[in-house]
Design an enzyme around this catalytic site. Structure first.
Site, mmCIF file in Angstrom:
data_model
loop_
_atom_site.group_PDB
_atom_site.id
_atom_site.type_symbol
_atom_site.label_atom_id
_atom_site.label_comp_id
_atom_site.label_asym_id
_atom_site.label_seq_id
_atom_site.Cartn_x
_atom_site.Cartn_y
_atom_site.Cartn_z
ATOM 1 N N LYS A 271 0.851 -1.197 0.000
ATOM 2 C CA LYS A 271 0.000 0.000 0.000
ATOM 3 C C LYS A 271 0.888 1.250 0.000
ATOM 4 C CE LYS A 271 -3.193 2.617 3.019
ATOM 5 N NZ LYS A 271 -4.041 2.608 4.229
ATOM 6 N N LYS A 283 -9.853 13.016 8.445
ATOM 7 C CA LYS A 283 -9.366 12.587 9.757
ATOM 8 C C LYS A 283 -9.293 13.784 10.689
ATOM 9 C CE LYS A 283 -6.426 8.699 8.304
ATOM 10 N NZ LYS A 283 -7.110 7.651 9.053
ATOM 11 N N ASP A 294 1.630 6.340 5.660
ATOM 12 C CA ASP A 294 0.663 5.405 5.092
ATOM 13 C C ASP A 294 1.177 4.738 3.811
ATOM 14 O OD1 ASP A 294 -1.707 4.127 5.603
ATOM 15 O OD2 ASP A 294 -2.961 5.573 4.535
ATOM 16 N N ARG A 357 -7.852 -0.345 1.163
ATOM 17 C CA ARG A 357 -8.433 -1.516 0.510
ATOM 18 C C ARG A 357 -8.860 -1.191 -0.924
ATOM 19 N NH1 ARG A 357 -12.775 -1.807 5.272
ATOM 20 N NH2 ARG A 357 -11.018 -0.773 6.285
HETATM 21 N N1 BES Z 1 -4.173 4.443 7.023
HETATM 22 C C1 BES Z 1 -5.331 4.240 7.819
HETATM 23 C C2 BES Z 1 -5.100 3.231 8.924
HETATM 24 C C3 BES Z 1 -4.267 3.712 10.075
HETATM 25 C C4 BES Z 1 -4.785 4.602 10.995
HETATM 26 C C5 BES Z 1 -3.003 3.218 10.254
HETATM 27 C C6 BES Z 1 -4.020 5.014 12.063
HETATM 28 C C7 BES Z 1 -2.233 3.614 11.324
HETATM 29 C C8 BES Z 1 -2.747 4.525 12.229
HETATM 30 C C9 BES Z 1 -6.474 3.731 6.964
HETATM 31 O O1 BES Z 1 -6.518 4.202 5.673
HETATM 32 C C10 BES Z 1 -7.721 4.165 7.644
HETATM 33 O O2 BES Z 1 -7.947 5.340 7.703
HETATM 34 N N2 BES Z 1 -8.491 3.211 8.129
HETATM 35 C C11 BES Z 1 -9.688 3.514 8.819
HETATM 36 C C12 BES Z 1 -10.732 2.533 8.373
HETATM 37 C C13 BES Z 1 -12.108 2.890 8.817
HETATM 38 C C14 BES Z 1 -12.588 4.157 8.141
HETATM 39 C C15 BES Z 1 -13.026 1.744 8.492
HETATM 40 C C16 BES Z 1 -9.405 3.389 10.314
HETATM 41 O O3 BES Z 1 -8.638 2.502 10.693
HETATM 42 O O4 BES Z 1 -9.924 4.186 11.067
HETATM 43 ZN ZN ZN Z 2 -4.729 4.805 4.877
HETATM 44 MN MN MN Z 3 -7.552 6.066 5.558
#
Ligand code: BES
Ligand code: ZN
Ligand code: MN
Length: 504
Positions: A271, A283, A294, A357
Site C-alpha cells: 500500500k 481525519k 501510510d 483496501r
Molecule cells: N491508514 C489508515 C489506517 C491507520 C490509521 C493506520 C491510524 C495507522 C494509524 C487507513 O486508511 C484508515 O484510515 N483506516 C480507517 C478505516 C475505517 C474508516 C473503516 C481506520 O482505521 O480508522
Molecule cells: Zn490509509
Molecule cells: Mn484512511
C-alpha cells in the site's frame, strides 16, 4: 559501517587481537564466557565481576581500558544473564547494549567476541544478524531535511565478528550470513528513509523514481503505469482514491527473476498512500502528520527488493505498488459514491478514509496475470489492528485451508526467526456479512466491530485466483511520540520469508 569475520584458533588467540575494543560476554553468576576466559589470564575480568561493577544481567555493560592480559585497547564486558541458557531475548539485549556502547567509543575498530554459537535454539547466522541489525539500528540517522546535519555519529565504524576454532565451512557460512545481514540492514534503512520523508517530498512520483533507481542498481525489470494506463486497465477503485489529489498516481511493478524461468513468482503488494488525510471523511487534525507513513507497505516492498537485490536471491519475485494521495477536494470521491473495481465488483464507498483496501483490491486483481505461487500484501490498513495487537505484532490474515495455513506458518516462522513478529487473525464468512451494501456488490467498511478483520475480508474477495496473505502493519511500521520514526518493519520478516522460499 564496515563488517567482517575474523577467525581465531590456538595460534591466533583472542588475547592477542589488536583492536580498539573487544566485546566479550559474562554471565550473571560471575561466570565467564570462553572469550572472556581467554582475556582473563591475569584475573582482571574475574576481579571486575567480583567487585560487583557489572551484574552480568542481560544488557549490562562495563568498559575496561588497558586490561592486563589483552592486546585490545579496550574490553567491553557485556552481560548475558543466566549461564545455562543464553536465550535469544537475552542475547538481543546484549547485542543492543554492545551497539549503544560502541556508538560512543573513540575506537575506530571493534571485535565482537560474544558467544555466537551458544544461543538456545538459534545458530551463528542468527546471532550475526542480531548484532549487525542492532549496530545498524543504533547508527541510523534521519537528518536529510535538517539544515544542520547532526554531527557524524562517533563510535566504532569497523566491526569484526570473532569466530573461534571453527572449520572453513562454518567461516564461509558466517561470511554469507554477514553479507545477508548487511543487505537486510540496507533494505531496512531504505524503508525507514522513505517512511520518514514528508509527503511533500515522498510523493507517488518519488516512490516511482526510487523504484527506477533500484531497478538500475540491481537489474530489476520495472514498469511504472500512469493514470491513462490505469484507466485502460479499468482500475476504477484505485483511481477513485486519487480524485481529490493534484499528485499523479503511479502503479509500480518491479521484477527480480532470479529463479528458474518456469517457476511461478512470489508477489509482494505494498500500500503506497503517500498521505492519507481521510479524504472527504477527513481525519481529525491531531497526529495527522503521521499519515505520511501510510506508504510504509510500499516502502517495505522497496526495502525488501533492495535487500534481495543485494543478495541476488535465487527466486522469482514481483513487487507491485499502487501509490497515490488520499485528499479532499471538489473532485474527491464522496461517501456513498459507487465505483467499479478492475475485477468488475462494484464498491459503495461509505467512508473515503477506508482507502487502502480500494487501492489494494485493484492491485490484487492486476497480479492475477503473473500466475503467482503466492501473493503477500503489506499495508498500514487499519487503526483497529493497533487496537487488537498493539505495536508488537503485525496482523497476519489468510484464508483457512491447507495451502494458506502453510503460507501463514512460513510467514509466522520468518517473523519469529527475525524478531519481526506477526500474529494470525481470522478470516471467516461471518465477518464478510458486515460488508453487505444495499446499493453495490460490497461496501468498503464493515462497521466498528472487528475493523482489521473486515478490512482483510474485503481484500480476500479479490484474491480467489491464488494463495494470498495480508499483513496489516498499522501498529508496527512506525513509532509515535518522541521516538517518532519508521521502524523498517516488516522488511526483516519478508526478507527472511523469501530467503526461506529460495532455499526451497
Ligand atoms: N491508514 C489508515 C489506517 C491507520 C490509521 C493506520 C491510524 C495507522 C494509524 C487507513 O486508511 C484508515 O484510515 N483506516 C480507517 C478505516 C475505517 C474508516 C473503516 C481506520 O482505521 O480508522
Ligand atoms: Zn490509509
Ligand atoms: Mn484512511
Amino acid at each position: 559501517m564496515d563488517f567482517s569475520i575474523k577467525t581465531f584458533d590456538a595460534k591466533n588467540t583472542l588475547d592477542g587481537a589488536k583492536t580498539g575494543c573487544i566485546a566479550v560476554g559474562v554471565y550473571e553468576n560471575r561466570k565467564l564466557t570462553q572469550a572472556a576466559q581467554a582475556l582473563d589470564s591475569k584475573g582482571a575480568i574475574s576481579a571486575a565481576l567480583k567487585s560487583g561493577d557489572i551484574s552480568g544481567k542481560p544488557g549490562s555493560t562495563l568498559l575496561l581500558r588497558a586490561l592486563d592480559g589483552a592486546a585490545a585497547t579496550r574490553v567491553l564486558l557485556v552481560g548475558l544473564g543466566n549461564e545455562d541458557t543464553v536465550s535469544d531475548k537475552n542475547f538481543t539485549q546484549a547485542a543492543q547494549a554492545t551497539a549503544r556502547a560502541f556508538a560512543t567509543l573513540g575506537a575506530a575498530d571493534g571485535l565482537i567476541a560474544l558467544p555466537l554459537a551458544a544461543i538456545k535454539e538459534r545458530d551463528v547466522a542468527w546471532a550475526i544478524r542480531c548484532v549487525t541489525l542492532a549496530l545498524r539500528e543504533n547508527a541510523y540517522r534521519c537528518d536529510s531535511q535538517k539544515s544542520k546535519k547532526e554531527a557524524t555519529p562517533e563510535g566504532v565504524k569497523k566491526i569484526a565478528f570473532a569466530l573461534g576454532g571453527s572449520t572453513a565451512a562454518v567461516a564461509t557460512g558466517a561470511r554469507q550470513a554477514l553479507a545477508q545481514s548487511v543487505a537486510l540492514a540496507n533494505g531496512i534503512d531504505l524503508t525507514k528513509d522513505l517512511g520518514n520523508l514528508p509527503a511533500n517530498i515522498c510523493t507517488p512520483t518519488y516512490l516511482a523514481n526510487t523504484a527506477k533507481k533500484l531497478a538500475k542498481d540491481y537489474k530489476f525489470g520495472i514498469e511504472v503505469l500512469d493514470r491513462k494506463q490505469l484507466q485502460a486497465l479499468k482500475m476504477g477503485s484505485f483511481l477513485s482514491v486519487t480524485n481529490g489529489s493534484e499528485e499523479p498516481p503511479k502503479f509500480i511493478v518491479l521484477k527480480h527473476m532470479g529463479g528458474k524461468a518456469k517457476d511461478a513468482p512470489t508477489v509482494l503488494v505494498g500500500k503506497g498512500i503517500t498521505f492519507d488525510s481521510g479524504g472527504i471523511s477527513l481525519k481529525p487534525g491531531a497526529g495527522m502528520d503521521e499519515m505520511k507513513y501510510d506508504m510504509c507497505g510500499a516502502a517495505s516492498v522497496l526495502g525488501t527488493f533492495r535487500a534481495i537485490g543485494e543478495m541476488n536471491l535465487k527466486l522469482n519475485l514481483i513487487g507491485v505498488i499502487p501509490t497515490c494521495e488520499n485528499m479532499p477536494s471538489g473532485r474527491a470521491t464522496k461517501p456513498g459514491d459507487i465505483v467499479t473495481s478492475m475485477s468488475g465488483q462494484t464498491i459503495e464507498v461509505l467512508n473515503t478514509d477506508a482507502e487502502g483496501r480500494l487501492v489494494l483490491c485493484d492491485a490484487l486483481s492486476y497480479v492475477e496475470r503473473f500466475k503467482p505461487a503466492a501473493v503477500v500484501d503489506i499495508a498500514t490498513l487499519t487503526g483497529a489492528c493497533i487496537t487488537a495487537l498493539g505495536h508488537h505484532n503485525s496482523g497476519l490474515f489468510t484464508r483457512h485451508d491447507a495451502a494458506h495455513d502453510a503460507l501463514a506458518d512460513a510467514l509466522l516462522a520468518a517473523g519469529r526467526a527475525s524478531g519481526d513478529t506477526a500474529w494470525r487473525m481470522p478470516i471467516e464468512d461471518s465477518y464478510q456479512e458486515q460488508l453487505k451494501s444495499n446499493f453495490a456488490d460490497i461496501a468498503n467498511i464493515g462497521g466498528p466491530a472487528a475493523g482489521s478483520i473486515t478490512a482483510a475480508c474485503f481484500l480476500e474477495r479479490f484474491t480467489k485466483q491464488y494463495t494470498w496473505a495480508h499483513l496489516d502493519i498499522a501498529g508496527t511500521a512506525w513509532k509515535s511520540g518522541t521516538a517518532k520514526g519508521a521502524t523498517g518493519r516488516p522488511v526483516a520478516l519478508l526478507t527472511t520469508f523469501l530467503l526461506q522460499r529460495a532455499a526451497g
